[in-house]
Design a protein around this motif. Structure first.
Motif, PDB file in Angstrom:
ATOM      1  N   ASP A 451      -7.813   3.722   6.897  1.00 45.83           N
ATOM      2  CA  ASP A 451      -7.287   4.521   7.622  1.00 45.83           C
ATOM      3  C   ASP A 451      -7.727   5.772   7.634  1.00 45.83           C
ATOM      4  O   ASP A 451      -7.239   6.905   7.694  1.00 45.83           O
ATOM      5  CB  ASP A 451      -5.785   4.806   6.956  1.00 45.83           C
ATOM      6  CG  ASP A 451      -4.886   3.697   7.336  1.00 45.83           C
ATOM      7  OD1 ASP A 451      -4.855   3.044   8.486  1.00 45.83           O
ATOM      8  OD2 ASP A 451      -3.954   3.302   6.520  1.00 45.83           O
ATOM      9  N   THR A 501     -10.575   3.240  16.781  1.00 46.94           N
ATOM     10  CA  THR A 501      -9.675   2.545  15.798  1.00 46.94           C
ATOM     11  C   THR A 501      -9.991   1.187  15.499  1.00 46.94           C
ATOM     12  O   THR A 501     -10.705   0.608  16.336  1.00 46.94           O
ATOM     13  CB  THR A 501      -8.255   2.798  16.466  1.00 46.94           C
ATOM     14  OG1 THR A 501      -8.272   2.217  17.529  1.00 46.94           O
ATOM     15  CG2 THR A 501      -7.822   4.237  16.831  1.00 46.94           C
ATOM     16  N   LYS A 528      -8.390   4.206  11.482  1.00 47.86           N
ATOM     17  CA  LYS A 528      -6.910   3.879  11.327  1.00 47.86           C
ATOM     18  C   LYS A 528      -6.494   2.383  12.017  1.00 47.86           C
ATOM     19  O   LYS A 528      -7.074   2.102  13.133  1.00 47.86           O
ATOM     20  CB  LYS A 528      -6.223   4.858  12.204  1.00 47.86           C
ATOM     21  CG  LYS A 528      -5.985   6.170  11.204  1.00 47.86           C
ATOM     22  CD  LYS A 528      -5.148   7.227  11.902  1.00 47.86           C
ATOM     23  CE  LYS A 528      -5.005   8.280  11.134  1.00 47.86           C
ATOM     24  NZ  LYS A 528      -4.126   8.026   9.875  1.00 47.86           N
ATOM     25  N   ASN A 611       1.873  -2.474   6.198  1.00 51.62           N
ATOM     26  CA  ASN A 611       1.075  -1.304   6.379  1.00 51.62           C
ATOM     27  C   ASN A 611       2.035  -0.031   7.350  1.00 51.62           C
ATOM     28  O   ASN A 611       3.344  -0.784   7.621  1.00 51.62           O
ATOM     29  CB  ASN A 611      -0.245  -1.285   6.927  1.00 51.62           C
ATOM     30  CG  ASN A 611      -0.330  -2.001   8.549  1.00 51.62           C
ATOM     31  OD1 ASN A 611       0.692  -2.088   8.955  1.00 51.62           O
ATOM     32  ND2 ASN A 611      -1.417  -2.396   8.786  1.00 51.62           N
TER      33      ASN A 611
END
Length: 676
Positions: A451, A501, A528, A611
């Motif tokens: 992340d 990402t 992330k 998550n």
């Protein structure tokens, strides 16, 4: 692309089980083979020999590919290898150019159809050959494709037969003769036309080096990347030759226990400990030591205890041997699958670091891998016949001060150990640990960190004395082909911006002093996540004692926490609904201390991963204390008997009453008939 996905998965597995970095070795610095650009890591796959042997068919090879694709490919396995007995007897039958003929009864659609099927599954196709030219080609004096030469022009009968393990009658080739190389070239083209990605060349002896040279040349000429594996029991004195001409070499005889009812046995497995130690210096990127197949997933058929199976896989992992399943894929047991799909163990195997032996006693051995980030993978093995303690001292590895210890098989963080680690191991058992010295080089973000904000990433590391500058490479793959940033800077920090990402990035730092470059380490981070994690797999439930059940599962990439659910099922199959019993678990294991053993009752569990984006689907269920099929059948039979006896008892009583009414005689009192 598949190797990128696999390496990405393996690089993060230690992080998911705890805060332990796992690094990828620099492929440019360790190179064992100069033959081609394949085998940058030990290959992973399945071989038909151990379980199917002389009876491969198009149907059972395709079935194996289906299972590999559905159950193993996500863990990094990619090869489906057809090992021998796909051909007709070459003593009498060869094709028009003197090569083996695929058996049309076993493979009615031909070998290319098998290769195409495997490739459509996203897997790679392996095949088998032995050296020489078949008797059938000599007897028929077949032409050599594309040349004016024939079989008898190139055969050298004075050298007799080559080593072969099926039909015999493969004869030596004189490679000084015109047409000899062209004959091997034609065979290589045939294999390439099938779509072969891997070729096992069997029966290799020192005198066969000219044959291997011819095959290496021929396969390169096809233009198709084909992994070359040499078998078996090669001579270590010629390792430089095997490195130049192949991607892997068998270090010993077959692991199979021929002439017994089992696939293998401990004697066959344990002789590999010496192989690992002796051959360790010669493995690396491009070419790896091959300890033979892993036969651990067919229950009692394997011929090993559970402890021996775990040690078997552990040794192959710490050695960075090729990782090849030998089990019958249609008869897999859960324990064996859990061994073969433990992603942290696979990470050890795919680290690219062949393990060294630290020490050996009459009853124990310890092996270790030194990883580029300064951490260690360590395997402790009890090879004796009774329980004993096996230890490693940090000082033996030049570790100063305490170190954090993580159990690789169970995915558990064991905490900080001051001077070493000791495991109490039953006979033939083992322990695999990951060790991070407190003095290890520190970096930010921590290796494997999740992340990370892709819009701004600051990479930082400890300054190195005498360093004039630092060379920093950043890539989107572990072998640094897809370079994102390549910079030389004066300070121990660099900023990256506008990354993608859902991507794992790898970064390598080297110090530069007087023009000489020295690697500091290789690290990784993941930006992330924008998707929920996949569901956990291979949940195992084992009764720890009469009151508790131990649960473990494979870590799931991108997970923040896990939730465990449980239900009770009675002997009649009636159950309660699943209820959560533990949540916010950060490690992929849990001990259910409220699961007492109750006769006739068993427990079923599943796990979800979560998550910030969402929650995964449910994992497959795992059960413990479940009655055996025999027990359940016995209960069913007893129930049926009780029901039948009850019905029979009621019926007997009823019919008795009816009979009494029909046959009773009336008594006369005056003029009336009165019934008793």
């Amino acid at each position: 692309m598949l190797k990128k996905v696999i390496s990405t998965l393996l690089t993060c597995t230690f992080i998911l089980a705890g805060n332990f970095p796992f690094s990828i070795i620099d492929l440019d610095e360790v190179e064992a083979s100069s033959y081609n650009n394949l085998a940058q890591r030990p290959f992973m796959g399945w071989s038909s020999w151990s379980s199917i042997r002389k009876k491969p068919t198009e149907e059972n090879i395709k079935a194996a590919a289906d299972i590999m694709a559905s159950r193993f490919m996500s863990h990094g396995y990619e090869y489906v290898n057809l090992d021998d007995y796909y051909q007709l007897n070459w003593t009498t039958t060869v094709d028009e150019y003197g090569r083996w003929v695929v058996d049309p009864e076993k493979f009615p659609n031909g070998m290319k159809a098998v290769g195409d099927y495997i490739h459509k599954k996203g897997l790679k196709f392996g095949l088998y050959v032995t050296l020489g030219i078949p008797k059938g080609a000599i007897d028929q004096n077949t032409p050599i494709e594309g040349t004016p030469y024939h079989a008898k022009d190139i055969v050298d009968l004075s050298k007799g037969q080559k080593v072969s393990f099926n039909f015999d009658n493969m004869y030596a080739i004189d490679y000084s003769k015109p047409g000899a190389q062209e004959y091997i070239d034609s065979w290589a083209r045939l294999f390439a036309s099938y779509g072969v990605d891997y070729l096992k060349i069997d029966g290799v002896r020192n005198q066969d080096i000219p044959d291997i040279e011819a095959w290496a040349k021929a396969l390169k000429k096809t233009g198709r990347p084909i992994h070359v594996e040499l078998s078996n029991n090669l001579d270590i004195k010629h390792i430089s030759t095997w490195q130049q001409l192949s991607n892997g070499w068998r270090t010993d005889h077959d692991v199979e226990a021929y002439g017994t009812p089992t696939h293998t046995n401990w004697k066959k497995v344990s002789r590999r400990f010496s192989d690992v130690a002796n051959w360790q210096p010669h493995a690396g990127s491009g070419g790896w030591n091959d300890l033979d197949s892993l036969n651990v997933a067919n229950g009692s058929k394997d011929g090993l205890t559970e402890e021996e199976k775990r040690s078997y896989v552990s040794l192959w992992a710490i050695a960075a041997s090729h990782f090849v399943i030998g089990s019958d894929l249609t008869k897999l047991d859960d324990y064996g699958i859990s061994l073969l799909t433990n992603d942290e163990i696979i990470g050890v195997n795919q680290s690219g670091v062949p393990g060294k032996r630290l020490y050996k006693t009459s009853n124990s051995q310890v092996f270790y891998q030194t990883l580029p980030d300064g951490s260690y993978n360590i395997g402790l093995f009890n090879i004796g016949k009774s329980t004993q303690s096996v230890a490693v001292n940090w000082s033996d590895l030049d570790i100063e001060g305490p170190a954090l210890v993580h159990d690789i098989w169970s995915h558990q963080d064991l905490g900080e150990m001051d001077s070493g680690f000791t495991a109490s191991l039953s006979s033939h058992d083992s322990r695999m640990i990951h060790v991070v010295p407190a003095s290890s080089h520190s970096v930010s973000p921590k290796s494997g960190e999740m992340d990370v904000d892709p819009s701004y990433v600051s990479l930082n590391w400890d300054a190195q004395s005498m360093a004039d500058s630092y060379h920093v490479l950043v890539a989107a793959d572990p072998i640094f082909k897809n370079i994102v940033s390549d910079r030389t800077i004066s300070s121990p920090s660099i900023v990256l911006a506008d990354l993608e990402t859902d991507t794992r990035y790898y970064w390598k730092i080297s110090s530069v002093s007087d023009g000489a470059e020295k690697q500091i380490g290789i690290y990784s981070f993941h930006t992330k996540m924008t998707t929920a994690p996949d569901s956990p797999d291979w949940v195992l439930a084992n009764r720890k004692n009469k009151d508790s059940v131990s649960l473990s599962w494979n870590p799931t990439f991108g997970t923040g926490s896990y939730t465990v659910y449980r239900k009770e099922i009675n002997r009649f199959g009636l159950s309660s609904s699943y209820k959560p019993i533990a949540s916010n678990l950060t490690n992929p294991n849990y001990i259910d201390k409220a699961a007492p053993r109750i006769k006739g009752t068993y427990y079923s569990y599943f796990v979800t991963a979560k998550n910030d984006v969402g929650t995964s689907e449910k994992s497959p269920a795992a059960q413990t204390d479940k009655p055996s099929f025999t027990s359940q059948l016995t209960i069913l039979i007893v129930l049926i008997m009780v029901i039948l006896l009850t019905v029979l008892g009621i019926a007997t009583k009823k019919y008795k009453l009816i009979g009494q009414r029909l046959f009773r005689r009336p008594k006369k009192f005056g003029q009336e008939e009165v019934w008793d």
